[in-house]
Design a protein around this motif. Structure first.
Motif, PDB file in Angstrom:
ATOM      1  N   LEU A 106       0.835  -1.198   0.000  1.00 54.02           N
ATOM      2  CA  LEU A 106       0.000   0.000   0.000  1.00 54.02           C
ATOM      3  C   LEU A 106       0.872   1.251   0.000  1.00 54.02           C
ATOM      4  CD1 LEU A 106      -2.610   1.605   0.263  1.00 54.02           C
ATOM      5  CD2 LEU A 106      -2.550   1.165   2.739  1.00 54.02           C
ATOM      6  N   ARG A 107       1.915   1.246   0.827  1.00 57.71           N
ATOM      7  CA  ARG A 107       2.818   2.391   0.875  1.00 57.71           C
ATOM      8  C   ARG A 107       3.427   2.653  -0.507  1.00 57.71           C
ATOM      9  NH1 ARG A 107       3.592   6.815   3.089  1.00 57.71           N
ATOM     10  NH2 ARG A 107       3.689   6.011   5.229  1.00 57.71           N
ATOM     11  N   GLU A 108       3.861   1.598  -1.196  1.00 58.61           N
ATOM     12  CA  GLU A 108       4.474   1.761  -2.518  1.00 58.61           C
ATOM     13  C   GLU A 108       3.459   2.303  -3.533  1.00 58.61           C
ATOM     14  OE1 GLU A 108       6.283  -1.855  -3.737  1.00 58.61           O
ATOM     15  OE2 GLU A 108       7.657  -1.948  -2.031  1.00 58.61           O
ATOM     16  N   ARG A 109       2.250   1.751  -3.496  1.00 58.38           N
ATOM     17  CA  ARG A 109       1.239   2.195  -4.456  1.00 58.38           C
ATOM     18  C   ARG A 109       0.827   3.639  -4.169  1.00 58.38           C
ATOM     19  NH1 ARG A 109       3.090  -1.585  -5.844  1.00 58.38           N
ATOM     20  NH2 ARG A 109       4.093   0.054  -7.016  1.00 58.38           N
ATOM     21  N   TYR A 110       0.758   4.000  -2.911  1.00 58.24           N
ATOM     22  CA  TYR A 110       0.419   5.379  -2.542  1.00 58.24           C
ATOM     23  C   TYR A 110       1.506   6.341  -3.014  1.00 58.24           C
ATOM     24  CZ  TYR A 110      -0.513   9.447   0.430  1.00 58.24           C
ATOM     25  OH  TYR A 110      -0.748  10.720   0.888  1.00 58.24           O
ATOM     26  N   ASP A 111       2.764   5.959  -2.775  1.00 56.51           N
ATOM     27  CA  ASP A 111       3.869   6.822  -3.181  1.00 56.51           C
ATOM     28  C   ASP A 111       3.910   6.990  -4.703  1.00 56.51           C
ATOM     29  OD1 ASP A 111       4.572   7.172  -0.563  1.00 56.51           O
ATOM     30  OD2 ASP A 111       6.230   5.731  -0.592  1.00 56.51           O
ATOM     31  N   GLU A 112       3.670   5.905  -5.432  1.00 56.84           N
ATOM     32  CA  GLU A 112       3.667   5.982  -6.890  1.00 56.84           C
ATOM     33  C   GLU A 112       2.548   6.889  -7.385  1.00 56.84           C
ATOM     34  OE1 GLU A 112       4.465   5.238 -10.984  1.00 56.84           O
ATOM     35  OE2 GLU A 112       5.643   5.272  -9.129  1.00 56.84           O
ATOM     36  N   LEU A 113       1.370   6.738  -6.797  1.00 60.96           N
ATOM     37  CA  LEU A 113       0.252   7.589  -7.183  1.00 60.96           C
ATOM     38  C   LEU A 113       0.547   9.046  -6.851  1.00 60.96           C
ATOM     39  CD1 LEU A 113      -2.605   8.093  -8.183  1.00 60.96           C
ATOM     40  CD2 LEU A 113      -3.461   7.356  -5.934  1.00 60.96           C
ATOM     41  N   ALA A 114       1.127   9.271  -5.678  1.00 68.15           N
ATOM     42  CA  ALA A 114       1.455  10.649  -5.287  1.00 68.15           C
ATOM     43  C   ALA A 114       2.477  11.255  -6.249  1.00 68.15           C
ATOM     44  CB  ALA A 114       1.988  10.675  -3.861  1.00 68.15           C
ATOM     45  N   ARG A 115       3.450  10.434  -6.696  1.00 68.14           N
ATOM     46  CA  ARG A 115       4.455  10.931  -7.633  1.00 68.14           C
ATOM     47  C   ARG A 115       3.813  11.367  -8.951  1.00 68.14           C
ATOM     48  NH1 ARG A 115       7.021   9.273 -11.936  1.00 68.14           N
ATOM     49  NH2 ARG A 115       5.997   7.225 -11.920  1.00 68.14           N
ATOM     50  N   LEU A 116       2.903  10.546  -9.469  1.00 70.73           N
ATOM     51  CA  LEU A 116       2.238  10.872 -10.723  1.00 70.73           C
ATOM     52  C   LEU A 116       1.340  12.094 -10.578  1.00 70.73           C
ATOM     53  CD1 LEU A 116       1.363   7.238 -11.852  1.00 70.73           C
ATOM     54  CD2 LEU A 116       2.999   8.782 -12.961  1.00 70.73           C
ATOM     55  N   GLU A 117       0.611  12.152  -9.487  1.00 73.88           N
ATOM     56  CA  GLU A 117      -0.279  13.294  -9.289  1.00 73.88           C
ATOM     57  C   GLU A 117       0.519  14.583  -9.077  1.00 73.88           C
ATOM     58  OE1 GLU A 117      -3.013  12.082  -6.197  1.00 73.88           O
ATOM     59  OE2 GLU A 117      -4.457  11.460  -7.730  1.00 73.88           O
ATOM     60  N   ARG A 144      -1.711   7.451 -14.301  1.00 76.71           N
ATOM     61  CA  ARG A 144      -2.359   7.936 -13.074  1.00 76.71           C
ATOM     62  C   ARG A 144      -3.613   7.107 -12.771  1.00 76.71           C
ATOM     63  NH1 ARG A 144      -5.650  12.454 -12.786  1.00 76.71           N
ATOM     64  NH2 ARG A 144      -6.626  11.449 -14.589  1.00 76.71           N
ATOM     65  N   ASP A 145      -4.425   6.836 -13.792  1.00 73.74           N
ATOM     66  CA  ASP A 145      -5.640   6.035 -13.579  1.00 73.74           C
ATOM     67  C   ASP A 145      -5.295   4.620 -13.114  1.00 73.74           C
ATOM     68  OD1 ASP A 145      -7.131   8.207 -14.354  1.00 73.74           O
ATOM     69  OD2 ASP A 145      -7.453   7.506 -16.410  1.00 73.74           O
ATOM     70  N   ASP A 146      -4.273   4.029 -13.737  1.00 71.59           N
ATOM     71  CA  ASP A 146      -3.840   2.695 -13.320  1.00 71.59           C
ATOM     72  C   ASP A 146      -3.329   2.721 -11.881  1.00 71.59           C
ATOM     73  OD1 ASP A 146      -4.478   1.725 -15.806  1.00 71.59           O
ATOM     74  OD2 ASP A 146      -2.414   1.727 -16.553  1.00 71.59           O
ATOM     75  N   ALA A 147      -2.637   3.792 -11.533  1.00 74.17           N
ATOM     76  CA  ALA A 147      -2.104   3.919 -10.176  1.00 74.17           C
ATOM     77  C   ALA A 147      -3.226   4.054  -9.155  1.00 74.17           C
ATOM     78  CB  ALA A 147      -1.158   5.117 -10.087  1.00 74.17           C
ATOM     79  N   ARG A 170      -6.786  -1.281  -4.806  1.00 74.19           N
ATOM     80  CA  ARG A 170      -6.637  -2.713  -4.526  1.00 74.19           C
ATOM     81  C   ARG A 170      -5.712  -2.948  -3.335  1.00 74.19           C
ATOM     82  NH1 ARG A 170      -6.357  -2.895 -10.234  1.00 74.19           N
ATOM     83  NH2 ARG A 170      -4.071  -3.006 -10.124  1.00 74.19           N
ATOM     84  N   ALA A 171      -4.629  -2.190  -3.310  1.00 72.57           N
ATOM     85  CA  ALA A 171      -3.665  -2.351  -2.217  1.00 72.57           C
ATOM     86  C   ALA A 171      -4.278  -1.924  -0.884  1.00 72.57           C
ATOM     87  CB  ALA A 171      -2.408  -1.533  -2.503  1.00 72.57           C
ATOM     88  N   ARG A 172      -5.088  -0.878  -0.911  1.00 69.58           N
ATOM     89  CA  ARG A 172      -5.700  -0.422   0.344  1.00 69.58           C
ATOM     90  C   ARG A 172      -6.701  -1.455   0.861  1.00 69.58           C
ATOM     91  NH1 ARG A 172      -5.277   3.942   3.270  1.00 69.58           N
ATOM     92  NH2 ARG A 172      -6.876   4.316   4.834  1.00 69.58           N
ATOM     93  N   LYS A 173      -7.463  -2.032  -0.062  1.00 70.76           N
ATOM     94  CA  LYS A 173      -8.399  -3.075   0.374  1.00 70.76           C
ATOM     95  C   LYS A 173      -7.648  -4.267   0.964  1.00 70.76           C
ATOM     96  CE  LYS A 173     -12.251  -6.010  -1.044  1.00 70.76           C
ATOM     97  NZ  LYS A 173     -11.754  -7.137  -0.242  1.00 70.76           N
TER      98      LYS A 173
END
Length: 398
Positions: free
Chosen positions: A37-48, A149-152, A158-161
Motif C-alpha cells: 500500500l505504501r508503494e502504491r500510494y507513493d507511486e500515485l502521489a508521484r504521478l499526481e 495515473r488512472d492505473d495507479a 486494490r492495495a488499500r483493500k
C-alpha cells in the motif's frame, strides 16, 4: 513511515523465511500488504505531483487534443490521400486544424503545430499521415501520464483493500492471542483425566441406561420423566407437545413404548385397527410428532465438558441424582456422587481451569503457553497493528 517502507521490514513484522507457517499467520503476514500500500500510494502521489506541476487542465487539454487528432487522422486518411475525394480532403483539413488548435502554453504545443504543418499541403500521401502521427508523439506522453495515473489509482485501491483486510485479520488474531494470554494462569500440568474419565464414564453409562428406558418403558412413563426433568433448573429437557401428552395419558396405547407407537404410526389403517381403538387419534398425536419422539435422548442428563464451576456442578448433580436413580443402576448413581465430591474439593477449580483451557485452545496456542511465549506474541501483534494502522492513516485519500 519507517518500518514498513518495504515488505517484511523491521522485527515488528517478524517474517522468518524458515518458518512455513508465516504466510498463514496474520501477525507475520500483515506487513506485506501494508508495504505494498505504501508503494502504491507513493507511486500515485508521484504521478499526481507531476500532473499538478504541469497543471492538470493543461495536461488534460494536451491529451484531449492528441486523442482528437488521432480520431481525425483515422477517419479521413483513406479518403484524403492521393487524388481521393477533394471534399473529404477539405473536411479533413478543417477538422484536423480544429483538433490541434491548442493554447500556446499547452504541453507539447509545438508538437501540435508541427503536426498541423505536416498536413498543410495541397496533396497528401500516406507518408504525410505517418509524419503527422510521428509529430504528435510528444503529446502522447500526456495521454500515457493520465493513463498511468488512472492505473495507479486502481492499484492503490486494490492495495488499500488488501491492507485493510489484512488489518482486520491481524486485529482478530490479536484478540485471540489476548484471550490465550488471559489463560496463562492455568496449570497445564494438572491431570485433567481425573475429571474427564469419571464424567465421560457417567455420561456413557447414563446414555445407555436411557436408551434402555426409552426402548422398554411406556410412553407415558417417558413423558412423565421428561416433565420431571424439565422442572429442575439445571436440567433442560424438551417438554412434549400438549396433544401428544394428552393422547398418551388418555389412551391405552400410552402404555406402549415409544418405539412401538412409532411402529404403529407406519401401519396401514386396516392393520392399525387391530392394535389401537382410535386410529385417527394415534396418527394425529404420534405421527405428526415423530421428530420430537425420535429426538428424545439422554443429553439433558449428561454433564458438560469442560465442566461447569464447582458450586454449579454440585447443584446440577443434586438434581440429577434422583433422575438418574429412576433409570440407571447404583454404580452410575455412585459415579455421580463421586463427581459431586470432587466438585466440592479444594483442587477442583485447578483441574477445571486446566480442562477449560485445554478444550478452548488448539495445539499451537497451548504450545505458546507451555513455552511461555504468549506475552511476546501479543506484544508483536500489537506492534504490527500499530504499524499497519499508521500506514493506513498516512496513505488515506479523500
Amino acid at each position: 513511515m519507517a518500518g514498513l517502507d518495504g515488505a517484511g521490514s523491521g522485527d515488528a513484522v517478524g517474517d522468518d523465511p524458515d518458518d512455513p507457517g508465516d504466510s498463514d499467520d496474520p501477525v507475520r503476514s500483515a506487513g506485506e500488504p501494508a508495504a505494498e500500500l505504501r508503494e502504491r500510494y507513493d507511486e500515485l502521489a508521484r504521478l499526481e505531483s507531476r500532473i499538478a506541476d504541469l497543471g492538470r487542465e493543461r495536461v488534460e487539454a494536451a491529451a484531449d487534443a492528441y486523442r482528437r487528432a488521432h480520431r481525425v487522422l483515422d477517419q479521413y486518411e483513406e479518403d484524403a490521400v492521393g487524388t481521393g475525394d477533394f471534399g473529404s480532403y477539405v473536411q479533413f483539413e478543417g477538422a484536423f486544424a480544429n483538433a490541434v488548435d491548442v493554447d500556446d502554453d499547452t504541453p507539447a504545443a509545438d508538437a501540435f503545430a508541427a503536426a498541423d504543418e505536416a498536413v498543410d499541403k495541397r496533396r497528401l500521401s500516406e507518408s504525410d499521415f505517418a509524419a503527422t502521427r510521428e509529430a504528435l508523439e510528444p503529446a502522447g506522453d500526456y495521454v500515457d501520464l493520465l493513463s498511468d495515473r488512472d492505473d495507479a489509482v486502481d492499484a492503490y485501491r486494490r492495495a488499500r483493500k488488501a491492507a485493510t483486510d489484512a488489518r482486520g485479520a491481524l486485529a482478530d488474531r490479536l484478540e485471540e492471542l489476548r484471550e490465550v494470554a488471559d489463560m496463562a494462569d492455568a496449570d497445564l500440568d494438572a491431570d485433567v483425566s481425573r475429571l474427564r474419565e469419571p464424567i465421560e464414564g457417567y455420561d456413557d453409562a447414563v446414555r445407555e441406561a436411557f436408551r434402555e428406558f426409552y426402548r422398554s418403558a411406556s410412553a407415558r412413563d417417558v413423558l412423565d420423566f421428561l416433565e420431571r426433568a424439565d422442572a429442575t433448573p439445571f436440567v433442560d429437557a424438551d417438554l412434549p407437545p400438549a396433544d401428544l401428552r394428552e393422547y398418551v395419558d388418555d389412551h391405552p396405547a400410552g402404555e406402549e413404548s415409544i418405539p412401538t407407537l412409532l411402529e404403529y404410526a407406519d401401519y396401514s389403517n386396516s392393520k392399525l385397527e387391530h392394535y389401537v381403538e382410535d386410529v385417527g387419534a394415534l396418527r394425529t398425536a404420534v405421527a405428526v410428532h415423530r421428530t420430537f419422539l425420535d429426538r428424545i435422548d439422554a443429553e439433558p442428563l449428561t454433564l458438560a465438558w469442560p465442566p461447569t464451576p464447582g458450586d454449579e456442578l454440585a447443584y446440577e448433580i443434586d438434581e440429577l441424582i434422583p433422575l438418574a436413580s429412576r433409570i440407571a443402576d447404583d454404580g452410575t448413581v455412585a459415579d455421580l456422587r463421586s463427581i459431586r465430591d470432587l466438585a466440592r474439593s479444594a483442587e477442583y477449580e485447578r483441574l477445571r481451569r486446566a480442562a477449560v483451557v485445554r478444550d478452548a485452545l488448539g495445539d499451537d496456542e497451548l504450545a505458546l503457553l507451555e513455552r511461555g511465549e504468549i506475552d511476546e506474541r501479543v506484544a508483536e501483534a500489537e506492534r504490527t497493528l500499530t504499524l499497519v494502522d499508521d500506514v493506513l492513516a498516512e496513505t488515506e485519500r479523500e
